[in-house]
Write a protein that holds these residues in place. Structure first.
Motif, short mmCIF file in Angstrom:
data_model
loop_
_atom_site.label_atom_id
_atom_site.label_comp_id
_atom_site.label_asym_id
_atom_site.label_seq_id
_atom_site.Cartn_x
_atom_site.Cartn_y
_atom_site.Cartn_z
N LYS A 53 -2.13 -5.25 1.66
CA LYS A 53 -3.05 -4.25 1.13
C LYS A 53 -2.31 -3.09 0.48
CE LYS A 53 -6.61 -5.22 4.51
NZ LYS A 53 -7.49 -4.66 5.54
N ALA A 54 -2.94 -2.54 -0.53
CA ALA A 54 -2.50 -1.31 -1.18
C ALA A 54 -3.75 -0.56 -1.59
CB ALA A 54 -1.64 -1.64 -2.40
N ILE A 70 -0.80 6.18 -5.21
CA ILE A 70 -0.81 4.77 -4.82
C ILE A 70 -0.02 4.66 -3.52
CG2 ILE A 70 -0.01 2.45 -5.40
CD1 ILE A 70 -0.46 3.07 -8.30
N SER A 71 -0.57 3.90 -2.57
CA SER A 71 0.10 3.67 -1.29
C SER A 71 0.04 2.19 -0.94
CB SER A 71 -0.55 4.49 -0.18
OG SER A 71 -0.46 5.87 -0.45
N THR A 72 1.02 1.73 -0.18
CA THR A 72 1.04 0.34 0.27
C THR A 72 1.00 0.28 1.78
OG1 THR A 72 3.46 0.31 0.21
CG2 THR A 72 2.30 -0.48 -1.76
N GLN A 73 0.53 -0.84 2.29
CA GLN A 73 0.43 -1.08 3.72
C GLN A 73 1.79 -0.88 4.40
OE1 GLN A 73 -1.30 -4.92 4.48
NE2 GLN A 73 -0.53 -5.03 6.56
N SER A 74 2.86 -1.31 3.76
CA SER A 74 4.20 -1.21 4.34
C SER A 74 4.73 0.22 4.31
CB SER A 74 5.17 -2.10 3.57
OG SER A 74 5.36 -1.57 2.26
N THR A 75 4.07 1.08 3.58
CA THR A 75 4.47 2.47 3.30
C THR A 75 5.71 2.55 2.42
OG1 THR A 75 5.76 2.92 5.33
CG2 THR A 75 3.38 3.36 5.42
N ALA A 76 6.13 1.46 1.79
CA ALA A 76 7.20 1.54 0.80
C ALA A 76 6.77 2.52 -0.30
CB ALA A 76 7.51 0.18 0.23
N LEU A 77 5.50 2.48 -0.64
CA LEU A 77 4.89 3.51 -1.47
C LEU A 77 3.93 4.27 -0.58
CD1 LEU A 77 4.04 1.56 -4.75
CD2 LEU A 77 5.93 3.15 -4.37
#
Length: 138
Positions: free
Chosen positions: A6-7, A22-29
């Motif tokens: 998910k993002a 913008i954010s990603t589930q992994s929090t890489a972003l």
């Protein structure tokens, strides 16, 4: 294998003056900036085309590694740059520029395996655009 990633994106304001993240589930972003300037100029942040390039180069390079392993090769180094070309409101092409150092492989075999990786990479299969590939065995 089956999974979901998910993002999310958030936006406030108009298309030109507004801003978003913008954010990603992994929090890489994690709330990476998104704006008109990050997409169509040189603003600080990211944009959809850059993220597609990152996803495509990552997917292709990992797929290539798996295919090389199936053929008995282990790469010392694989590096892929994806150039996502946007024109008149559409992504018209993506060029993958691969450089690789793979012991004991011929240039012809490397090209063959890289071409297969380009075709079967899940991101390549998802995209409805011309995808080209250049290969440089180091």
């Amino acid at each position: 294998m089956k999974f979901t990633r998910k993002a999310n994106a958030k936006w406030q304001g108009t298309g030109m003056e507004g801003k978003g993240t913008i954010s990603t589930q992994s929090t890489a972003l994690d709330n990476a900036q998104l704006s008109f300037k990050t997409r169509f100029a040189d603003g600080i942040g990211t944009n959809p085309e850059e993220l597609i390039g990152a996803a495509h180069s990552g997917c292709f390079t990992m797929q290539l590694s798996f295919l090389l392993n199936e053929e008995g090769f282990v790469a010392d180094d694989l590096s892929t740059e994806a150039s996502v070309n946007f024109e008149d409101g559409a992504i018209v092409s993506i060029h993958l520029d691969l450089k690789g150092k793979v012991p004991s492989i011929t240039a012809e075999k490397f090209m063959e395996i890289a071409s297969k990786a380009k075709e079967i990479c899940p991101i390549s299969k998802l995209l409805n655009t011309e995808i080209t590939l250049s290969v440089n065995l180091i």
